[in-house]
Design a protein around this motif. Structure first.
Motif, PDB file in Angstrom:
ATOM      1  N   ASP A   1       0.837  -1.209   0.000  1.00 23.96           N
ATOM      2  CA  ASP A   1       0.000   0.000   0.000  1.00 23.96           C
ATOM      3  C   ASP A   1       0.867   1.252   0.000  1.00 23.96           C
ATOM      4  OD1 ASP A   1      -2.907  -1.058   0.530  1.00 23.96           O
ATOM      5  OD2 ASP A   1      -1.613  -2.170   1.899  1.00 23.96           O
ATOM      6  N   VAL A   2       1.908   1.236   0.824  1.00 24.58           N
ATOM      7  CA  VAL A   2       2.828   2.372   0.939  1.00 24.58           C
ATOM      8  C   VAL A   2       4.240   1.861   0.670  1.00 24.58           C
ATOM      9  CG1 VAL A   2       3.701   4.224   2.425  1.00 24.58           C
ATOM     10  CG2 VAL A   2       1.351   3.387   2.713  1.00 24.58           C
TER      11      VAL A   2
ATOM     12  N   ILE B   1       1.992   5.991  -2.531  1.00 25.43           N
ATOM     13  CA  ILE B   1       0.843   5.090  -2.481  1.00 25.43           C
ATOM     14  C   ILE B   1       0.771   4.348  -3.813  1.00 25.43           C
ATOM     15  CG2 ILE B   1      -1.599   4.876  -1.957  1.00 25.43           C
ATOM     16  CD1 ILE B   1       0.218   6.263   0.205  1.00 25.43           C
TER      17      ILE B   1
ATOM     18  N   SER C   1      -3.723  -0.499  -4.298  1.00 19.92           N
ATOM     19  CA  SER C   1      -3.989  -0.543  -2.865  1.00 19.92           C
ATOM     20  C   SER C   1      -5.493  -0.630  -2.638  1.00 19.92           C
ATOM     21  CB  SER C   1      -3.442   0.713  -2.182  1.00 19.92           C
ATOM     22  OG  SER C   1      -3.926   0.814  -0.853  1.00 19.92           O
TER      23      SER C   1
ATOM     24  N   PRO D   1      -6.467   3.030  -0.250  1.00 18.47           N
ATOM     25  CA  PRO D   1      -5.529   4.119  -0.550  1.00 18.47           C
ATOM     26  C   PRO D   1      -5.631   5.314   0.394  1.00 18.47           C
ATOM     27  CG  PRO D   1      -7.272   4.013  -2.199  1.00 18.47           C
ATOM     28  CD  PRO D   1      -7.388   2.771  -1.371  1.00 18.47           C
TER      29      PRO D   1
END
Length: 417
Positions: free
Chosen positions: A80-81, A302, A306, A309
């Motif tokens: 996600d990150v 990001i 994801s 998000p």
């Protein structure tokens, strides 16, 4: 029976709550084991504030992170990150791998960061990451090697021509190398030092004219390549990871001047305290007027794909908030990306150490540094081609004029696509 039903209902409710927890995967770049406690502490604080969120942290070596991200994205299972840097951010934004953070965070949050840093993460009008921490380059130099070469340590080089001159003198007098420029990491650097931009830009920050096939560029390349061929520059200069090798050479006292981020002061203090005691720090000679030369910074991005998000962006903003940035800067000699952070007394306090001197020097420079945004299609391919051309000249495989003309032709063809 009623008691059994009640227990089953309770278990179902517990399972439902557990299933409702949001999981955010977070990849950093080469931060373990040195900063394990610090990063885990940030994660613990965020999870305490958001009990419905679980952060799964994985640290990835810097030299495999790009390949691993591409593989995970292609497989439909990206983090996600992800922790990148400014140039990688633009590369991945162009490829459609990242999500714009200005669609996920408020303007009030984004306004906290240095404007120029956000511009450096922009692609086609959108911002594709948050600046996390930054480094400011300085020259660390070994005073004892300077003395052995007959150079006064009180007078470090103030121009790039002096850097070259000092390097020749040091090699001749001591057998040590003078400097190790980042030819592979940043192929535009040697030209910038001579006041030469690779290209001009139009009003939309897109390449207007390619410049580096002109005679003055070949002259600059030939100057550095000749020093390499004559043995005045380390042979590893043409290899990937040359910045790591330059650090090794400096710590082993085989390199007199190290051009690197200020955080190196901590590294040399830990790894080679005797070299730290012999070291002094000076500003990097500025490029000549009119040259675009930005800084470097780490980012939080990001990834497209994801499932959460907005939560991912909120976590990224938390990791890079004021409290966490200042704490990180006090742990290692890096610099913040938030405007307000430089007001902290930490960046002006002088305790007489080399580290403090470097930190104060860097903080003053950071306020004036320029980060620029350039929308260059196929950026990675273009600069990889330029790197290969420069290396071919250093290795004597091509002459400077031919290598640069062939590369400029390739650039023009790629830009037209």
């Amino acid at each position: 029976m009623k008691k059994l039903v009640a227990i089953l209902i309770a278990l179902m409710l517990i399972a439902g709550f557990a299933a409702a927890k949001t999981t955010i995967t977070f990849w950093t770049m080469s931060l373990k084991p040195t900063f394990t406690d610090f990063i885990q502490g940030i994660i613990d604080k965020y999870e305490k504030l958001h009990p419905d969120v679980e952060i799964k942290w994985e640290d990835v070596p810097w030299d495999v992170l790009q390949q691993k991200l591409i593989a995970a994205y292609s497989a439909g299972n990206p983090p996600d990150v992800v922790n990148l840097n400014m140039s990688w951010t633009i590369d991945f934004a162009e490829q459609g791998v990242l999500l714009p953070v200005d669609d996920l965070l408020s303007k009030d949050v984004l306004d906290l960061y240095f404007d120029q840093m956000l511009k450096g993460l922009s692609w086609k009008g959108k911002i594709y990451g948050l600046p996390w921490y930054t480094a400011v380059d300085v020259i660390f130099y070994n005073k004892e090697i300077f003395k052995k070469a007959g150079l006064d340590p009180k007078y470090p080089p103030k121009s790039w021509d002096e850097v070259l001159l000092y390097s020749v003198i040091i090699k001749e007098k001591t057998g040590k190398y003078g400097c190790m420029p980042t030819v592979v990491y940043d192929p535009s650097a040697m030209f910038a030092w001579d006041g030469l931009n690779l290209y001009t830009l139009d009003e939309n920050n897109r390449i207007k004219e390619i410049l580096f096939d002109k005679p003055e560029y070949a002259h600059t390349l030939n100057k550095w390549a000749t020093l390499y061929k004559l043995g005045y520059l380390p042979k590893e200069i043409v290899q990937e990871g040359e910045w790591a090798k330059s650090t090794e050479l400096y710590q082993s006292e085989e390199l007199a001047m190290l051009i690197t981020g200020i955080q190196f002061a901590d590294r040399v203090k830990w790894n080679a305290p005797e070299v730290y005691e012999k070291s002094e720090v000076a500003p990097v000679p500025p490029p000549k007027p009119g040259v675009r030369q930005g800084g470097w910074y780490s980012t939080l991005n990001i990834v497209k794909g994801s499932k959460n998000p907005k939560v991912a962006a909120d976590f990224a903003a938390f990791v890079s908030n004021l409290e966490n940035q200042i704490a990180f800067c006090k742990l290692v000699t890096i610099f913040p990306t938030l405007k307000e952070a430089l007001n902290d007394p930490w960046f002006s306090h002088d305790d007489g150490t080399l580290t403090a001197k470097a930190r104060i020097m860097g903080a003053k420079y950071l306020k004036n540094i320029t980060y620029y945004s350039e929308e260059i299609p196929n950026r990675k391919e273009l600069f990889d081609k330029l790197k290969s051309a420069i290396i071919s000249v250093f290795l004597g495989q091509k002459d400077p004029e031919t290598a640069l003309k062939e590369t400029a032709k390739y650039w023009r063809e790629m830009i037209k696509k």
